[in-house]
Design an enzyme around this catalytic site. Structure first.
Site, PDB file in Angstrom:
ATOM      1  N   LYS A 114       7.774   1.663  14.067  1.00 12.38           N
ATOM      2  CA  LYS A 114       8.257   1.215  12.750  1.00 12.38           C
ATOM      3  C   LYS A 114       9.094   2.298  12.064  1.00 12.38           C
ATOM      4  CE  LYS A 114       6.341  -0.057   8.210  1.00 12.38           C
ATOM      5  NZ  LYS A 114       5.141  -0.556   7.521  1.00 12.38           N
ATOM      6  N   TYR A 167       1.678   2.790   8.118  1.00 12.94           N
ATOM      7  CA  TYR A 167       1.269   2.708   6.713  1.00 12.94           C
ATOM      8  C   TYR A 167       1.981   1.538   6.052  1.00 12.94           C
ATOM      9  CZ  TYR A 167       5.330   5.915   5.834  1.00 12.94           C
ATOM     10  OH  TYR A 167       6.560   6.522   5.800  1.00 12.94           O
ATOM     11  N   CYS A 168       1.327   0.958   5.066  1.00 14.07           N
ATOM     12  CA  CYS A 168       1.807  -0.247   4.368  1.00 14.07           C
ATOM     13  C   CYS A 168       2.272  -1.328   5.357  1.00 14.07           C
ATOM     14  CB  CYS A 168       2.933   0.105   3.391  1.00 14.07           C
ATOM     15  SG  CYS A 168       3.223  -1.177   2.153  1.00 14.07           S
ATOM     16  N   PRO A 169       1.370  -1.759   6.271  1.00 19.91           N
ATOM     17  CA  PRO A 169       1.783  -2.746   7.273  1.00 19.91           C
ATOM     18  C   PRO A 169       2.063  -4.115   6.658  1.00 19.91           C
ATOM     19  CG  PRO A 169      -0.592  -2.397   7.376  1.00 19.91           C
ATOM     20  CD  PRO A 169      -0.065  -1.420   6.366  1.00 19.91           C
ATOM     21  N   LEU A 185       0.838  -1.192   0.000  1.00 15.06           N
ATOM     22  CA  LEU A 185       0.000   0.000   0.000  1.00 15.06           C
ATOM     23  C   LEU A 185       0.877   1.248   0.000  1.00 15.06           C
ATOM     24  CD1 LEU A 185      -2.583  -1.338   2.604  1.00 15.06           C
ATOM     25  CD2 LEU A 185      -3.057  -0.885   0.191  1.00 15.06           C
TER      26      LEU A 185
END
Length: 283
Positions: free
Chosen positions: A161, A148-150, A93
């Protein structure tokens, strides 16, 4: 994992450093570059490649992001914040690229034996742990919910992260890619992506589950290590680890044989990208 079994151990590392080209370096070129190197390494034309790259003020969307119900409003929001938007040709993502984010790609041949997906991820995790082994911290690989974008190989320190890993496979070549938030504010980057999803999804129920972003779970390495790190500092650490895991490392650019391949991959990437944005104009 034993030293001998590590994917980082290569006879040669061919290094392509594109970390200091500047704002005129478009992110679509990077995706074409990794596809080219994947094909080249996979066919045996090239030894294993380590590539470094930095792009300015760019949001890279995944294919799923293009299915958001109010995508145009999301794009307008990002452009209002002076970010360019592109769509990558692989999973995942939205991620933020800017001058404080270093991207690394490790491209391996998959000829003698298959490289399992997790083994590729673990090689990158190992690389990052070795690069920062002089700091008294534990770098974990697990999904950070709210980022975001896990993904299951989000890299974090104390639950925050700072990096995400992806993979791309073409014709017996495997590219393992990572973005590392080196400096700047991880939370501010996350705020930007949060704003994008709020504008592009609103309160609509969607088949696909988009992340509910919590900016406080993201940070840069400079923030997490309480030290000022530059892209160049991290590049030196990167090259040092490669040198320790190879008979030879050498700096290089695309060969005469690879250029035509690169041009064709770039055309493909640009056309696919344009198709997404053209379909928006029509809707």
């Amino acid at each position: 994992m034993s030293e001998t079994d590590s994917l980082l151990m290569q006879q040669e590392w061919r290094v392509i450093d594109q970390s200091s080209i500047g704002p005129q370096f478009p992110a679509l070129e990077s995706f074409a570059m990794d596809d080219t190197l994947c094909a080249s390494v996979g066919s045996g034309q090239s030894t294993a490649v380590a590539r470094a790259w930095v792009h300015h003020q760019t949001i890279v969307l995944g294919i799923q992001d293009t299915k958001l119900p109010f995508l145009q409003e999301g794009l307008d929001y990002l452009r209002k914040h002076d970010f360019k938007v592109i769509v990558r040709n692989s999973g995942g993502l939205a991620v933020v690229l800017d001058e404080g984010v270093l991207n690394l790609s490790l491209v391996f041949p998959e000829n003698e034996r298959k490289i399992e997906i997790n083994r590729g991820y673990e090689a990158m995790w190992e690389l990052i742990r070795l690069m920062f082994s002089d700091f008294p911290v534990t770098i974990e690989a697990k999904e950070i919910v709210g980022s975001y974008c896990p993904g299951s190989f989000d890299l974090s320190i104390q639950g925050k992260k700072f990096a995400g890993i992806s993979q791309r496979r073409i014709r017996n070549g495997v590219a393992v890619q990572i973005y590392i938030c080196v400096n700047g504010s991880g939370a501010e980057r996350a705020e930007l992506v949060k704003g994008f999803y709020e504008a592009a999804k609103r309160q609509v129920d969607t088949k696909f589950t988009y992340p509910d972003i919590v900016p406080s779970v993201m940070a840069s390495l400079s923030e997490l290590l309480s030290t000022t790190l530059s892209i160049q500092d991290v590049m030196l650490r990167f090259l040092k680890v490669l040198k320790e895991h190879s008979g030879k490392i050498f700096s290089d650019s695309l060969s005469a044989q690879e250029w035509p391949l690169y041009e064709s991959y770039l055309t493909r990437v640009v056309e696919r990208n344009n198709k997404v944005f053209d379909s928006l104009k029509e809707s």
